[in-house]
Motif scaffolding. Structure first.
Motif, short mmCIF file in Angstrom:
data_model
loop_
_atom_site.label_atom_id
_atom_site.label_comp_id
_atom_site.label_asym_id
_atom_site.label_seq_id
_atom_site.Cartn_x
_atom_site.Cartn_y
_atom_site.Cartn_z
N LEU A 262 31.96 89.80 20.98
CA LEU A 262 33.23 89.96 21.68
C LEU A 262 34.35 90.20 20.67
CD1 LEU A 262 33.07 86.94 24.17
CD2 LEU A 262 32.62 89.35 24.70
N ASP A 263 35.32 91.06 21.04
CA ASP A 263 36.46 91.20 20.15
C ASP A 263 37.54 90.20 20.53
OD1 ASP A 263 38.15 92.29 22.17
OD2 ASP A 263 37.44 94.32 21.73
N ASN A 264 38.55 90.10 19.70
CA ASN A 264 39.56 89.07 19.89
C ASN A 264 40.34 89.25 21.19
OD1 ASN A 264 40.96 86.70 18.69
ND2 ASN A 264 42.73 88.07 18.71
N THR A 265 40.62 90.50 21.56
CA THR A 265 41.35 90.76 22.80
C THR A 265 40.54 90.32 24.01
OG1 THR A 265 42.49 92.65 21.78
CG2 THR A 265 42.45 92.55 24.19
N GLN A 266 39.25 90.57 24.00
CA GLN A 266 38.39 90.13 25.09
C GLN A 266 38.41 88.60 25.21
OE1 GLN A 266 34.89 92.26 23.59
NE2 GLN A 266 34.77 93.36 25.55
N ALA A 267 38.42 87.93 24.06
CA ALA A 267 38.45 86.46 24.07
C ALA A 267 39.76 85.95 24.65
CB ALA A 267 38.24 85.92 22.66
N GLU A 268 40.86 86.59 24.28
CA GLU A 268 42.16 86.19 24.82
C GLU A 268 42.18 86.30 26.35
OE1 GLU A 268 45.09 87.44 21.08
OE2 GLU A 268 44.79 88.81 22.77
N GLN A 269 41.66 87.40 26.86
CA GLN A 269 41.64 87.61 28.31
C GLN A 269 40.68 86.62 28.99
OE1 GLN A 269 43.76 89.57 30.06
NE2 GLN A 269 44.71 89.81 28.05
N TYR A 270 39.57 86.34 28.34
CA TYR A 270 38.59 85.37 28.85
C TYR A 270 39.26 84.02 29.04
CZ TYR A 270 33.99 83.01 29.02
OH TYR A 270 32.89 82.28 29.39
N SER A 294 50.41 87.40 33.94
CA SER A 294 51.58 87.07 34.75
C SER A 294 52.33 85.86 34.17
CB SER A 294 51.15 86.76 36.18
OG SER A 294 50.39 85.55 36.21
N GLU A 295 53.55 85.66 34.66
CA GLU A 295 54.34 84.50 34.22
C GLU A 295 53.65 83.19 34.59
OE1 GLU A 295 58.39 84.53 35.39
OE2 GLU A 295 58.80 86.54 34.60
N ASP A 296 53.00 83.18 35.74
CA ASP A 296 52.30 81.96 36.16
C ASP A 296 51.18 81.60 35.18
OD1 ASP A 296 53.89 81.73 38.39
OD2 ASP A 296 52.45 82.66 39.76
N VAL A 297 50.47 82.62 34.70
CA VAL A 297 49.40 82.36 33.73
C VAL A 297 49.99 81.83 32.43
CG1 VAL A 297 47.61 83.43 32.30
CG2 VAL A 297 47.80 84.02 34.72
N LEU A 298 51.08 82.43 31.97
CA LEU A 298 51.72 81.97 30.74
C LEU A 298 52.19 80.53 30.87
CD1 LEU A 298 53.93 84.94 29.43
CD2 LEU A 298 51.89 83.98 28.37
N GLU A 299 52.77 80.20 32.00
CA GLU A 299 53.27 78.84 32.19
C GLU A 299 52.15 77.81 32.24
OE1 GLU A 299 55.68 78.98 35.66
OE2 GLU A 299 57.32 80.10 34.67
N ASN A 300 50.93 78.26 32.52
CA ASN A 300 49.78 77.35 32.59
C ASN A 300 49.13 77.13 31.23
OD1 ASN A 300 47.80 75.74 33.98
ND2 ASN A 300 46.37 77.46 33.78
N ILE A 301 49.64 77.79 30.20
CA ILE A 301 49.06 77.66 28.86
C ILE A 301 49.89 76.70 28.02
CG2 ILE A 301 48.47 78.87 26.72
CD1 ILE A 301 48.07 81.41 28.40
N GLY A 302 49.22 75.68 27.49
CA GLY A 302 49.86 74.77 26.56
C GLY A 302 49.48 75.14 25.14
N ILE A 303 50.23 74.64 24.18
CA ILE A 303 49.97 74.99 22.79
C ILE A 303 50.23 73.79 21.90
CG2 ILE A 303 52.31 75.88 22.38
CD1 ILE A 303 50.99 78.12 20.70
#
Length: 435
Positions: A262-270, A294-303
């Motif tokens: 898998l490439d890195n972009t595929q992993a990000e989308q996964y 989407s914004e909803d997906v971004l808001e669901n990501i913690g870091i």
């Protein structure tokens, strides 16, 4: 020429930068194409993310504002950029201006006399120079001459996590290595991939994951001694322990099947699609996800940062990275071509450029007042996380090309069941052969 060809053959490295701005104008009247100054530039901003689009737009703006300059721009995908530059460097056919990376990649080019300083730009713009964060210019300083200005901050090892998956399962974000392994085991039991990774381009495992794990185990001082082959070897027990921690992730089925394909972009989308609970990746992920989800997906990501490793020699609250890439000037550029090239470099590196890049949700090592409303919440969270964390070295910035390649290939082998002691011997052999 032989010196250049032999030295540059060792060049390797990748990692992330970009920008825009404007410098002093080169006066000209309308002229035919044959009278124009022809200026070539290579970079790796070939994607659809905000930063890449911003860089390409700024180059286009520069050409519009300078009708006497004709730009030959090549935007080369990240995974192939390093090899393209190495190939033309070996033939001494580099473009006039090109993106580089801090560390061994630039070191080899400078030692081979393939690039020249851009010190006059800093002398003419002292406020610009003084606005870079502490240590930002150090990787590009060779005996008092500055060869580039970073247009990015290289932050390669954030731990991203899916907030909903953690909340639904009443899980806390792991703060220790043991908790991390327990979390990986839990998600496997639920049929959810614990960690997304796309290691088809083998720098990914090294840059995003192993480097920060290794620093927690060995500490930075040991690593730099091993790089310089000064009383430390990659066959030392402490490095074997670092490799063992990476192998532990593999043994606990942390990664999706076929991660090396898998490439890195595929992993990000996964990860973004909720197929994986976590992902260890760089700040570039923020920029790429900003335009692909989407914004909803971004808001669901913690870091956050990767968990500490108890008993290790290194610090716990660290992120691998430091000053990112910048633009270099071909040593063969002279006269009007050199003047135009310097102006283009300034245009892509000055304060206006740094601000534009930051507002495209990409890290910079420049003193800016960041407007929270100008960036997405994930970037703002990461921006503040970096300000409170310390930096650890990215392996392939400091290793020789051969050493970095041996680490990259060795991690792929571990993911396929390879023997860590033999891999350590290969890394040591590769690094020592160029010292």
């Amino acid at each position: 020429m032989m010196k250049k060809m032999l030295s540059v053959a060792l060049i390797l490295l990748l990692f992330l930068a970009g920008c825009g701005g404007s410098g002093e104008n080169i006066e000209s009247s309308g002229s035919s194409d044959s009278d124009k100054i022809k200026l070539s530039i290579w970079h790796n901003f070939a994607g659809d993310d905000f930063r890449a689009a911003e860089v390409r737009e700024m180059i286009e703006k520069f050409e519009e504002e300078h009708p006497n300059i004709q730009i030959d721009e090549q935007a080369i995908p990240v995974d192939g950029y390093r090899q393209r530059v190495s190939t033309v460097a070996a033939a001494d056919e580099l473009p006039d201006v090109f993106l580089t990376y801090a560390g061994s990649f630039t070191d080899e080019l400078q030692k081979s006399d393939l690039v020249q300083p851009i010190t006059p730009l800093f002398e003419e713009n002292p406020e610009w120079k003084d606005s870079f964060l502490e240590g930002a210019l150090d990787p590009y300083d060779y005996d008092g001459e500055l060869y580039s200005a970073p247009v990015a901050m290289s932050s390669t090892s954030f731990l991203y996590y899916n907030k909903e998956l953690f909340e639904e399962n009443n899980l806390e974000v792991p703060e220790t290595w043991d908790e991390f392994i327990e979390t990986i085991d839990f998600f496997n039991e639920q049929g959810i991939t614990p960690l997304a990774m796309g290691n088809k381009a083998p720098w990914v495992a090294q840059s995003t994951t192993f480097g920060v794990i290794a620093d927690r185990v060995t500490g930075t001082e040991w690593f730099m001694d091993a790089v310089n082959q000064d009383g430390a070897s990659f066959t030392d027990p402490v490095f074997i322990d670092a490799l063992s921690h990476f192998k532990e992730l593999v043994d606990h089925n942390a990664y999706p099947e076929g991660a090396n394909s898998l490439d890195n972009t595929q992993a990000e989308q996964y990860f973004a699609q909720g197929e994986a609970a976590m992902m260890v990746n760089g700040s570039w992920t923020i920029s790429s996800l900003s335009v692909s989800v989407s914004e909803d997906v971004l808001e669901n990501i913690g870091i956050t940062t990767l968990p500490a490793i108890e008993g290790g020699e290194g610090e716990g609250n660290t992120i691998t990275g430091g000053p990112g890439g910048g633009y270099l000037l071909n040593s063969k550029a002279e006269g009007a071509t050199k003047d135009a090239a310097l102006e283009l470099i300034y245009h892509l590196s000055n304060e206006e450029a740094q601000k534009a890049i930051a507002e495209s949700n990409s890290m910079v090592m420049y003193d800016l007042e960041l407007d929270e409303n100008a960036v997405n919440p994930l970037f703002y969270e990461a921006y503040n996380l970096v300000r409170d964390a310390n930096f650890a070295p990215v392996y392939d910035i400091h290793l020789t090309s051969a050493g970095g390649e041996a680490v990259n290939n060795g991690l792929q082998e571990i993911m396929l069941g390879g023997d860590i002691e033999k891999i350590a011997e290969n890394i040591q052999r590769a690094q020592s052969s160029n010292k």
